[in-house]
Design a protein around this motif. Structure first.
Motif, PDB file in Angstrom:
ATOM      1  N   VAL A  18      -1.121  11.168 -10.109  1.00  0.00           N
ATOM      2  CA  VAL A  18      -2.032  11.855  -9.641  1.00  0.00           C
ATOM      3  C   VAL A  18      -1.359  13.581 -10.128  1.00  0.00           C
ATOM      4  O   VAL A  18      -2.699  14.135 -10.715  1.00  0.00           O
ATOM      5  CB  VAL A  18      -2.831  11.215  -8.777  1.00  0.00           C
ATOM      6  CG1 VAL A  18      -3.278  12.703  -7.576  1.00  0.00           C
ATOM      7  CG2 VAL A  18      -2.925   9.790  -8.141  1.00  0.00           C
ATOM      8  N   LEU A  48       0.909   6.745  -7.218  1.00  0.00           N
ATOM      9  CA  LEU A  48       0.189   7.099  -7.680  1.00  0.00           C
ATOM     10  C   LEU A  48       0.496   9.071  -6.947  1.00  0.00           C
ATOM     11  O   LEU A  48       0.211   9.443  -8.370  1.00  0.00           O
ATOM     12  CB  LEU A  48      -1.051   6.786  -7.165  1.00  0.00           C
ATOM     13  CG  LEU A  48      -1.534   5.563  -7.349  1.00  0.00           C
ATOM     14  CD1 LEU A  48      -2.544   5.208  -6.671  1.00  0.00           C
ATOM     15  CD2 LEU A  48      -1.913   5.461  -9.206  1.00  0.00           C
ATOM     16  N   TYR A  49       0.200   9.270  -5.536  1.00  0.00           N
ATOM     17  CA  TYR A  49       0.725  10.551  -5.095  1.00  0.00           C
ATOM     18  C   TYR A  49       1.539  10.896  -5.857  1.00  0.00           C
ATOM     19  O   TYR A  49       2.204  12.501  -5.872  1.00  0.00           O
ATOM     20  CB  TYR A  49       0.182  10.838  -3.703  1.00  0.00           C
ATOM     21  CG  TYR A  49      -1.012  10.072  -4.083  1.00  0.00           C
ATOM     22  CD1 TYR A  49      -2.433  11.543  -4.141  1.00  0.00           C
ATOM     23  CD2 TYR A  49      -1.687   8.838  -3.220  1.00  0.00           C
ATOM     24  CE1 TYR A  49      -3.404  11.034  -3.939  1.00  0.00           C
ATOM     25  CE2 TYR A  49      -2.679   8.606  -2.394  1.00  0.00           C
ATOM     26  CZ  TYR A  49      -3.906   9.427  -2.775  1.00  0.00           C
ATOM     27  OH  TYR A  49      -5.141   9.554  -2.698  1.00  0.00           O
ATOM     28  N   VAL A  67       1.275  -1.384   0.388  1.00  0.00           N
ATOM     29  CA  VAL A  67       0.147   0.162   0.052  1.00  0.00           C
ATOM     30  C   VAL A  67       0.967   1.288   0.206  1.00  0.00           C
ATOM     31  O   VAL A  67       0.676   2.313  -0.968  1.00  0.00           O
ATOM     32  CB  VAL A  67      -1.242  -0.307   1.259  1.00  0.00           C
ATOM     33  CG1 VAL A  67      -1.322   1.226   1.447  1.00  0.00           C
ATOM     34  CG2 VAL A  67      -2.043  -0.628   0.986  1.00  0.00           C
ATOM     35  N   ALA A  68       2.069   1.473   0.845  1.00  0.00           N
ATOM     36  CA  ALA A  68       2.650   2.383   0.579  1.00  0.00           C
ATOM     37  C   ALA A  68       3.304   2.504  -0.689  1.00  0.00           C
ATOM     38  O   ALA A  68       3.688   4.117  -1.584  1.00  0.00           O
ATOM     39  CB  ALA A  68       3.523   2.081   2.272  1.00  0.00           C
ATOM     40  N   THR A  69       3.822   1.694  -1.201  1.00  0.00           N
ATOM     41  CA  THR A  69       4.923   2.035  -2.361  1.00  0.00           C
ATOM     42  C   THR A  69       3.253   2.798  -3.307  1.00  0.00           C
ATOM     43  O   THR A  69       4.329   2.666  -4.413  1.00  0.00           O
ATOM     44  CB  THR A  69       5.384   0.433  -2.884  1.00  0.00           C
ATOM     45  OG1 THR A  69       5.846  -0.158  -1.821  1.00  0.00           O
ATOM     46  CG2 THR A  69       6.441   0.803  -4.377  1.00  0.00           C
ATOM     47  N   LEU A  70       2.151   1.534  -3.556  1.00  0.00           N
ATOM     48  CA  LEU A  70       1.377   2.308  -4.636  1.00  0.00           C
ATOM     49  C   LEU A  70       0.965   2.966  -4.420  1.00  0.00           C
ATOM     50  O   LEU A  70       0.959   4.201  -5.328  1.00  0.00           O
ATOM     51  CB  LEU A  70      -0.222   1.106  -4.367  1.00  0.00           C
ATOM     52  CG  LEU A  70      -1.044   1.462  -5.369  1.00  0.00           C
ATOM     53  CD1 LEU A  70      -0.353   1.151  -6.756  1.00  0.00           C
ATOM     54  CD2 LEU A  70      -2.484   0.939  -4.830  1.00  0.00           C
ATOM     55  N   SER A  71       0.670   4.355  -3.253  1.00  0.00           N
ATOM     56  CA  SER A  71       0.284   5.240  -2.423  1.00  0.00           C
ATOM     57  C   SER A  71       1.536   6.196  -3.470  1.00  0.00           C
ATOM     58  O   SER A  71       0.441   7.161  -4.014  1.00  0.00           O
ATOM     59  CB  SER A  71       0.386   5.116  -0.578  1.00  0.00           C
ATOM     60  OG  SER A  71      -0.807   4.590  -0.659  1.00  0.00           O
ATOM     61  N   THR A  72       3.248   5.928  -3.216  1.00  0.00           N
ATOM     62  CA  THR A  72       3.725   6.852  -3.522  1.00  0.00           C
ATOM     63  C   THR A  72       3.646   6.601  -5.022  1.00  0.00           C
ATOM     64  O   THR A  72       3.891   7.650  -5.416  1.00  0.00           O
ATOM     65  CB  THR A  72       5.363   5.872  -3.134  1.00  0.00           C
ATOM     66  OG1 THR A  72       5.217   6.202  -1.408  1.00  0.00           O
ATOM     67  CG2 THR A  72       6.365   6.987  -3.423  1.00  0.00           C
TER      68      THR A  72
END
Length: 169
Positions: free
Chosen positions: A52, A47-48, A40-45
């Motif tokens: 995004v 994307l954001y 989740v941390a890797t995916l969020s980083t």
């Protein structure tokens, strides 16, 4: 009849006591949770940090272009018709214009000078210019709309030509 001797923790295979078997499932679940948190941390980083903001910029450019088009349409459609009788020498229209309050979360300005509308935004990719199609070159002083206020365009037609003014209320 005798009593059975009490059960003691015995060594299995000679390496550890039986009561330590509960550690293995807990350690496995902790590893699973760790892998999920890392994913989740890797995916969020990702994307954001990349996707995004690029998408927001592309959408903001499109909204800026549409805003400038709407402002162009509002100003050009506010031009009063030419007087048809000799007794009428001038005509004035006052029109309220609906524009978005923000683009990409920030306020902006629309300036009018020398027949050109200019959208000014803190992100330079959103900025734009558009020359308005008028029958004659409009006169008047440069004027500005602020996106955080009610916007009005005043167009006056007289014997000398057109006068355009952007106002906020």
């Amino acid at each position: 009849m005798g009593r059975d001797p009490p059960i003691r923790a015995e060594m299995r295979g000679g390496s550890r006591p039986i009561h330590s078997r509960a550690v293995a499932p807990v350690a496995g679940k902790l590893l699973e949770v760790g892998v999920v948190v890392l994913f989740v941390a890797t995916l969020s980083t990702a994307l954001y940090g990349g996707v995004v903001p690029e998408y927001r910029s592309a959408v903001a450019e499109e909204v800026g272009d549409r805003t400038l088009t709407a402002a162009d349409h509002a100003v050009t459609s506010a031009v009063p018709p030419a007087p048809r009788t000799p007794t009428v020498r001038s005509a004035t229209t006052r029109t309220t214009v609906d524009l978005p309050e923000t683009i990409r979360g920030e306020s902006y300005r629309v300036r009018f000078a020398d027949g050109v509308l200019t959208l000014e935004h803190p992100h330079s990719a959103v900025d734009g210019r558009r020359r308005l199609a008028f029958p004659t070159q409009p006169s008047g002083t440069p004027s500005t709309w602020r996106s955080d206020a009610r916007t009005i365009v005043v167009v006056q037609r007289d014997e000398e030509g057109l006068t355009v003014e952007l106002m906020n209320r």
